[in-house]
Scaffold this motif. Structure first.
Motif, short mmCIF file in Angstrom:
data_model
loop_
_atom_site.label_atom_id
_atom_site.label_comp_id
_atom_site.label_asym_id
_atom_site.label_seq_id
_atom_site.Cartn_x
_atom_site.Cartn_y
_atom_site.Cartn_z
N GLY A 125 -1.21 67.04 42.95
CA GLY A 125 -0.99 65.66 42.81
C GLY A 125 -0.09 65.38 41.47
O GLY A 125 0.72 64.42 41.43
N TYR A 126 -0.40 66.16 40.29
CA TYR A 126 0.34 66.04 39.01
C TYR A 126 1.93 66.30 39.30
O TYR A 126 2.77 65.57 38.79
CB TYR A 126 -0.29 66.68 37.87
CG TYR A 126 0.42 66.68 36.90
CD1 TYR A 126 0.40 65.53 35.83
CD2 TYR A 126 1.18 67.91 36.15
CE1 TYR A 126 0.87 65.56 34.97
CE2 TYR A 126 1.82 67.85 34.91
CZ TYR A 126 1.77 66.53 34.21
OH TYR A 126 2.34 66.35 33.15
N GLY A 127 1.83 67.18 40.02
CA GLY A 127 3.66 67.61 40.33
C GLY A 127 4.33 66.54 41.27
O GLY A 127 5.35 66.18 40.90
N PHE A 128 3.70 65.94 42.11
CA PHE A 128 4.26 65.00 42.97
C PHE A 128 4.51 63.60 42.04
O PHE A 128 5.22 62.83 42.38
CB PHE A 128 3.49 64.66 44.05
CG PHE A 128 3.68 65.76 45.27
CD1 PHE A 128 4.92 66.05 45.92
CD2 PHE A 128 2.54 66.30 45.88
CE1 PHE A 128 4.98 66.84 46.83
CE2 PHE A 128 2.87 67.47 46.93
CZ PHE A 128 4.01 67.63 47.30
N PRO A 136 14.10 68.32 44.49
CA PRO A 136 14.69 68.21 45.85
C PRO A 136 13.71 68.27 46.93
O PRO A 136 12.67 69.10 46.94
CB PRO A 136 15.78 69.04 46.07
CG PRO A 136 16.24 69.58 44.62
CD PRO A 136 14.86 69.27 43.54
N GLY A 137 13.61 67.37 47.90
CA GLY A 137 12.45 67.30 48.89
C GLY A 137 11.29 66.80 48.49
O GLY A 137 10.33 67.13 49.27
N LYS A 138 10.95 66.38 47.42
CA LYS A 138 9.82 65.78 47.06
C LYS A 138 9.25 64.81 47.81
O LYS A 138 7.95 65.02 48.27
CB LYS A 138 9.88 65.17 45.51
CG LYS A 138 8.61 64.40 44.97
CD LYS A 138 8.90 63.74 43.63
CE LYS A 138 7.81 62.83 43.30
NZ LYS A 138 8.18 62.11 41.92
N ASN A 139 9.62 63.97 48.29
CA ASN A 139 9.25 62.78 49.25
C ASN A 139 8.80 63.36 50.51
O ASN A 139 7.84 63.02 51.01
CB ASN A 139 9.97 61.61 49.38
CG ASN A 139 10.54 60.95 47.84
OD1 ASN A 139 9.52 60.74 47.08
ND2 ASN A 139 11.32 60.38 47.89
N ILE A 140 9.72 64.15 50.91
CA ILE A 140 9.44 64.89 52.40
C ILE A 140 8.29 65.99 52.08
O ILE A 140 7.06 65.73 53.10
CB ILE A 140 10.80 65.98 52.75
CG1 ILE A 140 11.80 64.80 53.08
CG2 ILE A 140 10.51 66.71 53.92
CD1 ILE A 140 13.20 65.80 53.38
N LEU A 141 8.16 66.51 51.24
CA LEU A 141 6.94 67.63 51.02
C LEU A 141 5.69 66.73 50.66
O LEU A 141 4.58 66.99 51.34
CB LEU A 141 7.12 68.37 49.81
CG LEU A 141 8.19 69.44 49.88
CD1 LEU A 141 8.23 70.55 48.59
CD2 LEU A 141 7.71 70.31 50.96
N PHE A 142 5.81 65.72 50.30
CA PHE A 142 4.56 64.74 50.17
C PHE A 142 4.20 63.90 51.41
O PHE A 142 2.87 64.01 51.54
CB PHE A 142 4.79 63.78 49.01
CG PHE A 142 3.57 62.75 48.87
CD1 PHE A 142 2.61 63.15 47.85
CD2 PHE A 142 3.54 61.29 49.14
CE1 PHE A 142 1.26 62.41 47.79
CE2 PHE A 142 2.64 60.63 48.82
CZ PHE A 142 1.61 61.13 48.48
N LYS A 158 -9.27 68.88 53.82
CA LYS A 158 -9.20 67.47 53.42
C LYS A 158 -8.33 67.47 52.26
O LYS A 158 -8.10 66.77 51.31
CB LYS A 158 -10.19 66.69 52.87
CG LYS A 158 -11.12 66.69 54.27
CD LYS A 158 -10.79 65.64 55.29
CE LYS A 158 -11.83 65.90 56.37
NZ LYS A 158 -11.54 64.98 57.59
N ALA A 159 -7.49 68.62 51.92
CA ALA A 159 -6.58 68.71 50.76
C ALA A 159 -5.52 67.68 50.54
O ALA A 159 -5.09 67.27 49.43
CB ALA A 159 -5.95 70.19 50.45
N GLY A 160 -5.08 67.32 51.67
CA GLY A 160 -4.11 66.13 51.74
C GLY A 160 -4.47 64.87 51.09
O GLY A 160 -3.84 64.24 50.19
N LEU A 161 -5.94 64.45 51.34
CA LEU A 161 -6.38 63.56 50.84
C LEU A 161 -6.63 63.48 49.42
O LEU A 161 -6.22 62.61 48.31
CB LEU A 161 -7.84 63.09 51.55
CG LEU A 161 -8.59 61.81 51.02
CD1 LEU A 161 -7.89 60.60 51.00
CD2 LEU A 161 -9.69 61.86 51.66
N PHE A 162 -7.07 64.91 49.00
CA PHE A 162 -7.16 65.07 47.40
C PHE A 162 -5.90 64.96 46.70
O PHE A 162 -5.72 64.40 45.68
CB PHE A 162 -7.92 66.34 47.34
CG PHE A 162 -9.12 66.51 47.92
CD1 PHE A 162 -10.00 65.14 48.19
CD2 PHE A 162 -9.81 67.47 48.59
CE1 PHE A 162 -11.20 65.29 48.76
CE2 PHE A 162 -11.03 67.81 49.05
CZ PHE A 162 -11.55 66.51 49.46
#
Length: 336
Positions: free
Chosen positions: A116-119, A125-131, A191-195
Motif C-alpha cells: 500500500g505504501y508503494g502504491f 511503469p504500470g503502477k495503476n494497472i498493478l493496483f 483479503k489482501a487486495g482490501l488491505f
C-alpha cells in the motif's frame, strides 16, 4: 381595550408555542421509540442464534423433546460442553489455530502495508494497472482460482530453481503451513487486495513533507517506512490486524484446500458432525458400537455447542478491542 387585546394575543401566542413544544416532544419521543425498536429488532436477530446455542450447550439431552422448554433448560448440565471439547480436541486445536492465525496476521499486515505504501508514494511503469489487478482480487471469487492455486503449491517451484537443482517438478507444500505463509508474505493472502487498498488510501492522506524531512536526514525508503510512516499508521494497522485475524480464524476455504489434514479449527468444524457421532458412540455403556444409531438431535446439540466454543475466542477478543476497532475504522481508509 388595547391592553386587553395585547394580553389576549400574548396568551394565544404562548399557548401556541406551548402546543408546538408539546408536538415536538411527542414527535421526538415517537422517533426515539421507533429507533430503539429497530435497533432492538436488529440486535435480537443477530444475538438470538448465540443465545440459542448457549441454551443448548447447558441443556440436558432429556430436555430435547420437552415442548415446554424454550431457551431456559429444565435440567442444567455441562456434559455437552465436555463432549464438544473432546470432539474438537479443543485446547490443542485452539492453541495451534491461534499461533497459525497470529503469524499469518502479522505477515499479511506487514506485506500489505509495504504494498500500500508503494502504491501511494512511488511512481513506476504500470503502477495503476498493478493496483487495479490488486483491487480485482477482491471481486474475483476464490473458487475460480482453486485448481491453479492447488496445483501451484502441489508442485511449488520458484522460477524453476528447484527443478534446476533437483530435477524434480517441485516441492509438495500441501498439508503444511507454507502455502498460507508464502501467500501472506507476498501480500497475496486472504483479503489482501482490501488491505492494500486500506493502506494506500491512508498513506496518500499523509503529508509528503514527512518523507521529505526523512530524506534530508539521510533515511532511505525502507527506513522511512518502518521508522516514520508505519508508526503513524496506527488506525489502518489495527483495522487490518483485526480483520486479518478474524477472517483467517474463520476461513474454511483455503484451510480445507491447503491444510485439510492439519489440526486447525476450520478443519475440525468441517468434520464436527461425523466426529461427534463417533465420540457419542464411544461413550456408550458397552463401548464403541458402530451399529448403534445415535439420536440425531443429540448430535445436533453437540454440533451447536462445538460451534459456540469455536466463536468464544472471537467474542472475547471483541470485548477487549471493540473500542479501538471502531476508532480505527473511523480513521482509516474505509471511511471517507
Amino acid at each position: 381595550m388595547e391592553l386587553q387585546k395585547a394580553t389576549a394575543r400574548t396568551k394565544r401566542a404562548w399557548l401556541g408555542n406551548g402546543g408546538h413544544r408539546l408536538r415536538s416532544k411527542a414527535q421526538n419521543a415517537l422517533w426515539t421509540l421507533f429507533r430503539y425498536g429497530i435497533i432492538s429488532g436488529i440486535c435480537f436477530v443477530i444475538i438470538y442464534p448465540i443465545i440459542r446455542k448457549i441454551a443448548v450447550a447447558i441443556m440436558d439431552k432429556q430436555d430435547i423433546y420437552n415442548p415446554t422448554i424454550f431457551l431456559i433448560p429444565q435440567n442444567f448440565t455441562l456434559d455437552n460442553i465436555k463432549t464438544a471439547m473432546k470432539v474438537l480436541n479443543y485446547f490443542p486445536t485452539l492453541g495451534n489455530t491461534l499461533v497459525f492465525v497470529t503469524i499469518t496476521m502479522l505477515f499479511t499486515t506487514i506485506s500489505c502495508a509495504l504494498a500500500g505504501y508503494g502504491f501511494a508514494r512511488f511512481h513506476f511503469p504500470g503502477k495503476n494497472i498493478l493496483f487495479g489487478l490488486a483491487i480485482l482480487t477482491i471481486l474475483i471469487p476464490a473458487n475460480t482460482l482453486m485448481v491453479p492455486m492447488y496445483l501451484h503449491f502441489r508442485s511449488f517451484d520458484f522460477l524453476g530453481i528447484i527443478h534446476l537443482l533437483t530435477g524434480n517438478e517441485g516441492i509438495n507444500l500441501i498439508n503444511t503451513y507454507w502455502p498460507t505463509t508464502i501467500s501472506a508474505l507476498t501480500a497475496n493472502g486472504l483479503k489482501a487486495g482490501l488491505f492494500i487498498y486500506i493502506f494506500r488510501q491512508f498513506f496518500r492522506g499523509l503529508p509528503k513533507e514527512i518523507e521529505e524531512s526523512a530524506l534530508i536526514d539521510g533515511a532511505g525508503g525502507f527506513k522511512t517506512f518502518f521508522r516514520i510512516m508505519l508508526p503513524n499508521a496506527v488506525p489502518p494497522l489495527i483495522t487490518v490486524l483485526l480483520f486479518s485475524f478474524v477472517w483467517q480464524y474463520n476461513d474454511s476455504f483455503y484451510t480445507s484446500l491447503y491444510m485439510s489434514e492439519m489440526n486447525l479449527m476450520p478443519t475440525m468444524v468441517a468434520s464436527i458432525a461425523a466426529n461427534a457421532n463417533t465420540v457419542a458412540q464411544s461413550m456408550l455403556p458397552g463401548g464403541y458400537d458402530p451399529n448403534v444409531k445415535i439420536d440425531p438431535n443429540y448430535i445436533a446439540m453437540i454440533v451447536d455447542t462445538g460451534i459456540l466454543l469455536v466463536i468464544v475466542p472471537l467474542l472475547v477478543l471483541y470485548l477487549f478491542v471493540q473500542r479501538y476497532f471502531v476508532e480505527s475504522v473511523e480513521r482509516s481508509g474505509i471511511v471517507g
